[in-house]
Design an enzyme around this catalytic site. Structure first.
Site, PDB file in Angstrom:
ATOM      1  N   SER A   1       0.855  -1.441   0.143  1.00  0.00           N
ATOM      2  CA  SER A   1      -0.020  -0.095  -0.064  1.00  0.00           C
ATOM      3  C   SER A   1       0.913   1.327  -0.041  1.00  0.00           C
ATOM      4  CB  SER A   1      -0.840  -0.045   1.349  1.00  0.00           C
ATOM      5  OG  SER A   1      -1.333   1.227   1.621  1.00  0.00           O
TER       6      SER A   1
ATOM      7  N   TYR B   1      -1.913  -1.530  11.120  1.00  0.00           N
ATOM      8  CA  TYR B   1      -2.087  -2.002   9.899  1.00  0.00           C
ATOM      9  C   TYR B   1      -0.759  -1.787   8.682  1.00  0.00           C
ATOM     10  CZ  TYR B   1      -3.456  -1.381   4.875  1.00  0.00           C
ATOM     11  OH  TYR B   1      -3.702  -1.322   3.777  1.00  0.00           O
TER      12      TYR B   1
ATOM     13  N   LYS C   1       2.154  -3.822   6.597  1.00  0.00           N
ATOM     14  CA  LYS C   1       2.623  -3.881   5.135  1.00  0.00           C
ATOM     15  C   LYS C   1       4.238  -3.561   4.972  1.00  0.00           C
ATOM     16  CE  LYS C   1      -1.337  -4.409   3.753  1.00  0.00           C
ATOM     17  NZ  LYS C   1      -1.661  -5.851   3.086  1.00  0.00           N
TER      18      LYS C   1
HETATM   19  C1  UD1 Z   1      -6.168   4.383   3.804  1.00  0.00           C
HETATM   20  C2  UD1 Z   1      -4.601   3.794   3.718  1.00  0.00           C
HETATM   21  C3  UD1 Z   1      -4.475   2.812   2.999  1.00  0.00           C
HETATM   22  C4  UD1 Z   1      -5.431   1.521   3.258  1.00  0.00           C
HETATM   23  C5  UD1 Z   1      -6.943   2.275   3.354  1.00  0.00           C
HETATM   24  C6  UD1 Z   1      -7.648   0.974   4.011  1.00  0.00           C
HETATM   25  C7  UD1 Z   1      -3.284   5.769   3.658  1.00  0.00           C
HETATM   26  C8  UD1 Z   1      -2.798   6.812   2.895  1.00  0.00           C
HETATM   27  N1  UD1 Z   1      -4.055   4.839   2.872  1.00  0.00           N
HETATM   28  O1  UD1 Z   1      -6.806   4.740   2.970  1.00  0.00           O
HETATM   29  O2  UD1 Z   1      -3.378   2.232   2.609  1.00  0.00           O
HETATM   30  O3  UD1 Z   1      -5.360   0.585   2.355  1.00  0.00           O
HETATM   31  O4  UD1 Z   1      -7.089   3.157   4.380  1.00  0.00           O
HETATM   32  O5  UD1 Z   1      -8.816   1.193   4.523  1.00  0.00           O
HETATM   33  O6  UD1 Z   1      -3.038   5.696   4.864  1.00  0.00           O
HETATM   34  N2  UD1 Z   1     -13.103  10.219   3.968  1.00  0.00           N
HETATM   35  C9  UD1 Z   1     -14.186  11.072   4.027  1.00  0.00           C
HETATM   36  N3  UD1 Z   1     -15.172  10.905   4.530  1.00  0.00           N
HETATM   37  C10 UD1 Z   1     -15.405   9.370   4.712  1.00  0.00           C
HETATM   38  C11 UD1 Z   1     -14.421   8.620   4.314  1.00  0.00           C
HETATM   39  C12 UD1 Z   1     -13.274   9.013   3.895  1.00  0.00           C
HETATM   40  O7  UD1 Z   1     -14.054  12.477   4.025  1.00  0.00           O
HETATM   41  O8  UD1 Z   1     -16.656   9.030   5.160  1.00  0.00           O
HETATM   42  C13 UD1 Z   1     -11.994  10.854   3.312  1.00  0.00           C
HETATM   43  C14 UD1 Z   1     -10.428  10.533   4.119  1.00  0.00           C
HETATM   44  O9  UD1 Z   1     -10.510  11.529   5.063  1.00  0.00           O
HETATM   45  C15 UD1 Z   1      -9.483  10.805   3.249  1.00  0.00           C
HETATM   46  C16 UD1 Z   1     -10.195  10.266   1.815  1.00  0.00           C
HETATM   47  O10 UD1 Z   1     -11.554  10.251   2.005  1.00  0.00           O
HETATM   48  O11 UD1 Z   1      -9.066  11.705   2.879  1.00  0.00           O
HETATM   49  C17 UD1 Z   1      -9.896   8.651   1.499  1.00  0.00           C
HETATM   50  O12 UD1 Z   1     -10.264   7.870   2.889  1.00  0.00           O
HETATM   51  P1  UD1 Z   1     -10.270   6.108   2.821  1.00  0.00           P
HETATM   52  O13 UD1 Z   1     -11.206   5.895   1.582  1.00  0.00           O
HETATM   53  O14 UD1 Z   1     -10.524   5.757   3.969  1.00  0.00           O
HETATM   54  O15 UD1 Z   1      -8.870   5.977   2.206  1.00  0.00           O
HETATM   55  P2  UD1 Z   1      -7.391   6.130   2.766  1.00  0.00           P
HETATM   56  O16 UD1 Z   1      -7.595   6.743   4.108  1.00  0.00           O
HETATM   57  O17 UD1 Z   1      -6.801   6.878   1.981  1.00  0.00           O
END
Ligand code: UD1
Length: 345
Positions: free
Chosen positions: A128, A153, A157
């Site tokens: 990841s 987590y 990795k």
């Molecule tokens: C994270 C990890 C990734 C992991 C994944 C597993 C990092 C960079 N990435 O992904 O390695 O495999 O989790 O779950 O650490 N968001 C919202 N509202 C929501 C959900 C998410 O605003 O309800 C935003 C988050 O704040 C983030 C983006 O969307 O900025 C992506 O979030 P998400 O889909 O959870 O993935 P990552 O956190 O990037």
């Protein structure tokens, strides 16, 4: 001609199922092992509906070495492994570290230990972009320094990458391709397989599509005061089918003896940084469906911005993403609609 047999651990999961489809369509015979802890047996029907082939399936846990030994006895001649089976909720890993270390590391050790004795030539490992932490510069290449992990987590990795590298360095008789995924999203264009998280989704796109269809009241955008053009976080959202195809190329490469190094590492992303708010816009534009959302406080532990430099994968693997973000958002929505039609959600 006999088909080459590939073991896919976690093959009924989100990325796993899409990869099984691509492997079958490329002429491989697939054996899946999955404990169904975060997936459903019906996924096999979806795979079969797309490809006309039902993969062999073992319900079991990769952390159980006896289960794995009997799998190798039942299905001799496995040439390659793709290891998706792992836990992946960042927050849960902070609460239950031992669960994460056990699930993600014991499973990998079991597989690696059984590869040599069973003549398995290569393993593709799901890593990841989390290994880069909050990078000093974007986009990140494979040479971008690894940062101290901020969750168990993420640490699993990093450790997994080291375990694979150390074992091969010590003479283990197989190759590995380590794939660092950015943010996989979307679903198969048939809408017969897709992402189906258990319970309340933690990830952005499933939460978004469940909100758009009315299962959730509103989407929380975690923070709009970051140091980014629109204040929301930036990610590299990669279509899951594009991602799945890279696995087939990686397997071909290892089994055809084309690997340039015994362990190769590739970033898998589009190369485009897209903000959370831009992703919502893309969804609304491409589907015509509005997403109720509000700005919420920052989510602790979130990376502000990370996106890939996929040049190495483009050049060495001859792979690049092909599906646009708008098409990807449409595929995610079609999958959500299909779940409704089938009465699942
Ligand atoms: C994270 C990890 C990734 C992991 C994944 C597993 C990092 C960079 N990435 O992904 O390695 O495999 O989790 O779950 O650490 N968001 C919202 N509202 C929501 C959900 C998410 O605003 O309800 C935003 C988050 O704040 C983030 C983006 O969307 O900025 C992506 O979030 P998400 O889909 O959870 O993935 P990552 O956190 O990037």
């Amino acid at each position: 001609m006999e088909k080459t047999r590939i073991l896919v651990t976690g093959g009924t999961g989100y990325i796993g199922s899409h990869t099984v489809v691509e492997l079958q369509q490329a002429g491989y015979e697939v054996v899946i092992i999955d404990n169904l802890s975060n997936s459903n047996i019906d996924v096999l029907d979806g795979i079969e509906a797309i490809t006309g082939m039902r993969p062999a399936f073992v319900e079991g846990d990769v952390t159980n070495i006896e289960t794995l030994k009997s799998l190798f006895d039942t299905y001799p001649g496995i040439k390659g492994i793709i290891n998706f089976a792992a836990s992946k909720a960042v927050g849960e890993s902070i609460e239950k570290p031992s669960l994460y270390y056990r699930n993600n590391l014991v499973s990998l050790l079991n597989l690696l230990d059984l590869m040599g004795p069973n003549g398995v030539e290569g393993i593709v490992f799901s890593s990841s972009c989390t290994v880069y932490g909050e990078p000093d510069r974007n986009p990140v290449t494979e040479e971008t320094p690894i940062k101290t992990a901020t969750s168990p987590y993420g640490n699993t990795k990093q450790i997994s990458e080291e375990i694979i590298t150390d074992m091969i360095r010590s003479g283990a008789p197989f190759k590995s391709v380590i794939l660092r995924y950015f943010n996989p999203v979307g679903a198969h264009p048939s809408a017969l397989i897709g992402e189906l998280p258990n319970g309340v989704p933690q990830n952005l796109v499933p939460y978004l599509t469940q909100t758009a269809i009315g299962i959730r009241k509103e989407l929380s955008v975690f923070g709009n005061d970051y140091d980014t053009p629109d204040g929301s976080c930036i990610r590299d959202f990669i279509n899951v089918v594009d991602l799945a195809k890279a696995h087939v190329i990686a397997v071909n490469r290892m089994l055809d003896g084309k690997s340039e190094q015994p362990v190769e590492i590739f970033n898998l992303g589009t190369g485009d940084g897209v903000s959370v708010l831009q992703l919502i816009e893309s969804f609304e534009r491409s589907t015509g469906v509005k997403v109720p959302y509000r700005i919420a406080p920052r989510r602790p532990g979130d990376i502000v911005k990370v996106w890939a430099d996929p040049t190495r994968a483009n050049k060495v693997l001859g792979w690049k993403t092909e599906i646009s973000l708008d098409d990807t958002m449409r595929s995610a929505w079609n999958w959500q609609l299909k779940l409704r039609e089938r009465g699942i959600m």
